[in-house]
Write a protein that holds these residues in place. Structure first.
Motif, mmCIF file in Angstrom:
data_model
loop_
_atom_site.group_PDB
_atom_site.id
_atom_site.type_symbol
_atom_site.label_atom_id
_atom_site.label_comp_id
_atom_site.label_asym_id
_atom_site.label_seq_id
_atom_site.Cartn_x
_atom_site.Cartn_y
_atom_site.Cartn_z
ATOM 1 N N PHE A 5 0.842 -1.200 0.000
ATOM 2 C CA PHE A 5 0.000 0.000 0.000
ATOM 3 C C PHE A 5 0.872 1.243 0.000
ATOM 4 N N SER A 6 0.436 2.263 -0.718
ATOM 5 C CA SER A 6 1.023 3.590 -0.561
ATOM 6 C C SER A 6 0.366 4.206 0.675
ATOM 7 N N ILE A 7 0.844 5.350 1.124
ATOM 8 C CA ILE A 7 0.235 5.979 2.297
ATOM 9 C C ILE A 7 -1.212 6.374 2.015
ATOM 10 N N GLY A 8 -1.495 6.801 0.799
ATOM 11 C CA GLY A 8 -2.868 7.153 0.438
ATOM 12 C C GLY A 8 -3.788 5.940 0.448
ATOM 13 N N GLN A 9 -3.290 4.833 -0.066
ATOM 14 C CA GLN A 9 -4.084 3.598 -0.069
ATOM 15 C C GLN A 9 -4.300 3.085 1.349
ATOM 16 N N LEU A 10 -3.263 3.165 2.184
ATOM 17 C CA LEU A 10 -3.392 2.751 3.576
ATOM 18 C C LEU A 10 -4.388 3.655 4.295
ATOM 19 N N ARG A 35 10.661 1.893 1.917
ATOM 20 C CA ARG A 35 10.501 2.908 0.874
ATOM 21 C C ARG A 35 10.680 2.275 -0.504
ATOM 22 N N THR A 36 9.967 2.840 -1.452
ATOM 23 C CA THR A 36 10.123 2.399 -2.841
ATOM 24 C C THR A 36 11.391 3.037 -3.412
ATOM 25 N N GLY A 37 11.739 2.671 -4.617
ATOM 26 C CA GLY A 37 12.879 3.285 -5.299
ATOM 27 C C GLY A 37 12.698 4.780 -5.483
ATOM 28 N N SER A 38 11.447 5.234 -5.516
ATOM 29 C CA SER A 38 11.140 6.658 -5.651
ATOM 30 C C SER A 38 10.994 7.335 -4.289
ATOM 31 N N TYR A 40 8.907 6.614 -1.862
ATOM 32 C CA TYR A 40 7.552 6.657 -1.308
ATOM 33 C C TYR A 40 7.423 5.603 -0.215
ATOM 34 N N ARG A 41 6.642 5.941 0.824
ATOM 35 C CA ARG A 41 6.369 4.967 1.881
ATOM 36 C C ARG A 41 5.643 3.761 1.288
ATOM 37 N N GLN A 42 5.976 2.584 1.800
ATOM 38 C CA GLN A 42 5.358 1.356 1.325
ATOM 39 C C GLN A 42 4.933 0.525 2.540
ATOM 40 N N TYR A 43 3.646 0.228 2.621
ATOM 41 C CA TYR A 43 3.077 -0.483 3.761
ATOM 42 C C TYR A 43 2.572 -1.852 3.323
ATOM 43 N N ASP A 44 2.385 -2.739 4.319
ATOM 44 C CA ASP A 44 1.839 -4.058 4.013
ATOM 45 C C ASP A 44 0.613 -4.319 4.892
ATOM 46 N N GLU A 45 0.072 -5.522 4.795
ATOM 47 C CA GLU A 45 -1.139 -5.871 5.539
ATOM 48 C C GLU A 45 -0.935 -5.806 7.051
#
Length: 134
Positions: A5-10, A35-38, A40-45
């Motif tokens: 998930f991105s922060i917006g999706q989370l 973090r992604t290569g760009s 961006y925060r990256q979240y999981d379940e």
């Protein structure tokens, strides 16, 4: 397969503003995400589940410190829940006291309204009740 998930999706999935998610990260209720290569925060379940736990605990009135303690207990699945029960019992007592205080306030406001006969502010019993005694 792990869902990411991105922060917006989370934020959308947990119905929690992005700013609140960042705040929870800052104070340690949520772990710092990868973090992604760009960058961006990256979240999981697991992050979503933890955020849902925090959100639910906050909705029912637990303080940030109490939520932190509850999270620590939730990470110790085999521990005795006596402390959790005590914390919840204390919180229930505080809620019951707030309800009692609000019922007294409700009665005071109802009495103020019942004493008001309308007319001008110069003769308003509600204003008179609020004025300090001289």
């Amino acid at each position: 397969m792990t869902i990411s998930f991105s922060i917006g999706q989370l934020a959308s999935a947990a119905q929690t503003p992005s700013a609140t998610i960042r705040y929870y990260e800052k104070i340690g209720l949520l772990s710092t995400p990868s973090r992604t290569g760009s960058n961006y925060r990256q979240y999981d379940e697991e992050d979503l589940d933890r955020l849902a736990f925090v959100r639910r605990a906050r909705e029912i009135g637990f303080t940030i410190d109490q939520v932190r303690s509850l999270l620590a207990f939730s990470d110790q699945r085999d521990a005795d829940c006596c402390t959790v029960m005590t914390m919840t019992s204390e919180h229930l007592h505080a809620v019951e006291q707030k309800i009692a205080d609000l019922l007294v306030l409700k009665e005071q406001l109802a009495n103020m309204l019942a004493s008001c006969q309308g007319g001008t502010v110069a003769n308003c019993s509600i204003i008179d009740t609020l004025q300090p005694r001289q």
